[in-house]
Design a protein around this motif. Sequence first.
Motif, short mmCIF file in Angstrom:
data_model
loop_
_atom_site.label_atom_id
_atom_site.label_comp_id
_atom_site.label_asym_id
_atom_site.label_seq_id
_atom_site.Cartn_x
_atom_site.Cartn_y
_atom_site.Cartn_z
N SER A 9 0.82 -1.22 0.00
CA SER A 9 0.00 0.00 0.00
C SER A 9 0.85 1.26 0.00
O SER A 9 0.39 2.33 -0.39
CB SER A 9 -0.90 0.02 1.24
OG SER A 9 -0.11 0.17 2.41
N SER A 14 2.81 -3.10 5.15
CA SER A 14 2.97 -3.80 3.88
C SER A 14 4.42 -3.77 3.41
O SER A 14 4.89 -4.72 2.77
CB SER A 14 2.05 -3.22 2.81
OG SER A 14 2.36 -1.88 2.52
N HIS A 32 -0.11 -2.79 -6.22
CA HIS A 32 -0.62 -1.58 -5.56
C HIS A 32 -1.97 -1.21 -6.16
O HIS A 32 -2.24 -1.44 -7.34
CB HIS A 32 0.36 -0.43 -5.76
CG HIS A 32 -0.05 0.85 -5.09
ND1 HIS A 32 0.09 1.05 -3.74
CD2 HIS A 32 -0.60 1.99 -5.59
CE1 HIS A 32 -0.35 2.27 -3.43
NE2 HIS A 32 -0.77 2.84 -4.54
N GLN A 37 -8.55 6.73 -2.60
CA GLN A 37 -8.25 7.09 -1.22
C GLN A 37 -7.69 8.52 -1.14
O GLN A 37 -7.09 9.02 -2.08
CB GLN A 37 -7.28 6.08 -0.58
CG GLN A 37 -5.88 6.03 -1.17
CD GLN A 37 -5.73 5.06 -2.32
OE1 GLN A 37 -6.58 5.00 -3.18
NE2 GLN A 37 -4.62 4.31 -2.33
N GLU A 40 -3.98 8.94 -2.06
CA GLU A 40 -3.64 8.09 -3.20
C GLU A 40 -2.28 8.45 -3.82
O GLU A 40 -1.44 7.57 -4.09
CB GLU A 40 -4.74 8.18 -4.27
CG GLU A 40 -4.50 7.32 -5.48
CD GLU A 40 -5.67 7.39 -6.46
OE1 GLU A 40 -6.69 6.75 -6.21
OE2 GLU A 40 -5.55 8.12 -7.47
N GLU A 43 0.62 7.53 -1.40
CA GLU A 43 0.77 6.09 -1.27
C GLU A 43 1.43 5.50 -2.50
O GLU A 43 2.28 4.60 -2.40
CB GLU A 43 -0.60 5.44 -1.03
CG GLU A 43 -1.16 5.73 0.36
CD GLU A 43 -2.51 5.06 0.59
OE1 GLU A 43 -2.77 4.00 -0.02
OE2 GLU A 43 -3.30 5.58 1.39
N ARG A 98 -12.54 -4.36 1.26
CA ARG A 98 -11.34 -3.95 0.51
C ARG A 98 -10.32 -5.08 0.37
O ARG A 98 -9.86 -5.38 -0.74
CB ARG A 98 -10.69 -2.73 1.17
CG ARG A 98 -9.44 -2.23 0.46
CD ARG A 98 -8.85 -1.02 1.16
NE ARG A 98 -8.49 -1.32 2.53
CZ ARG A 98 -7.95 -0.42 3.37
NH1 ARG A 98 -7.75 0.83 2.95
NH2 ARG A 98 -7.65 -0.74 4.60
N ASN A 99 -9.96 -5.71 1.49
CA ASN A 99 -8.93 -6.75 1.40
C ASN A 99 -9.40 -7.98 0.62
O ASN A 99 -8.60 -8.65 -0.03
CB ASN A 99 -8.46 -7.16 2.80
CG ASN A 99 -7.54 -6.13 3.42
OD1 ASN A 99 -6.95 -5.30 2.71
ND2 ASN A 99 -7.39 -6.16 4.73
N PHE A 102 -8.85 -6.90 -2.94
CA PHE A 102 -7.40 -6.87 -3.20
C PHE A 102 -6.84 -8.28 -3.37
O PHE A 102 -6.04 -8.55 -4.27
CB PHE A 102 -6.67 -6.16 -2.06
CG PHE A 102 -6.84 -4.67 -2.01
CD1 PHE A 102 -7.64 -3.99 -2.92
CD2 PHE A 102 -6.21 -3.94 -1.01
CE1 PHE A 102 -7.79 -2.61 -2.86
CE2 PHE A 102 -6.36 -2.56 -0.94
CZ PHE A 102 -7.15 -1.89 -1.86
#
Length: 222
Positions: A9, A14, A32, A37, A40, A43, A98-99, A102
């Motif tokens: 991330s 991470s 990624h 966000q 963004e 990150e 989200r996860n 992902f």
Amino acid sequence: MKKAVCIISGGMDSAVVAYIAKNKGYEIIGLHFNYGQRTEKKELECFEKISKALNAKIYVVELPFFSQIGASALIDKNIAVPTDGLKPGVPITYVPFRNGIFLSIAAAVAEKEAAEAIYIGVVEEDSSGYPDCREEFIKSMERSINLGIKEETKIKLKTPLVHLRKEDIVSKAIELGVPLEFTWSCYQAEDEACGVCDSCRLRLKGFKKAGIKDKIPYKISN
């Protein structure tokens, strides 16, 4: 060489996970997500620095639909990011599933790249209370992923930090030589970390308990 897809991330957890994978002899494939966000741009910048340091092959995936869903202070700027400390329950900074999303995309990348592992920096014991950071959820996703890919392909989901505290993660980062100054944890600012959102508070607490100074800039750091 064996390969691992590392979801990076740009945050501390991470980055540490990716360095753990590298230390175990994996060729790193950095993955990624830009999903609307607030931080963004920052990150992505951090992801690129970390990936370069790891000599990783990279994938950057755009997920604009999260902005349509909203329902999270990380995405919807009409919802204020909490700055008064962690409270019981799932916080408003939780991004729906989200996860899970992902990991599903990471599985597709892993299958394409013939990677045997996916590394993700979920932390259960000292997290912000996100349901998709629980070890039980990750184990369930691993089973589902392997049911949905080619029979000859087997992918392990690796969560080396899941039961660690933030101070342990900071110490592990120092041990592995992780450039923590390349990482970013703030939920709401990109130039100077706010120091008061849940993520900043957890990070600062971890550094303090580990007895190490955080090198990134903070507006408030006490």
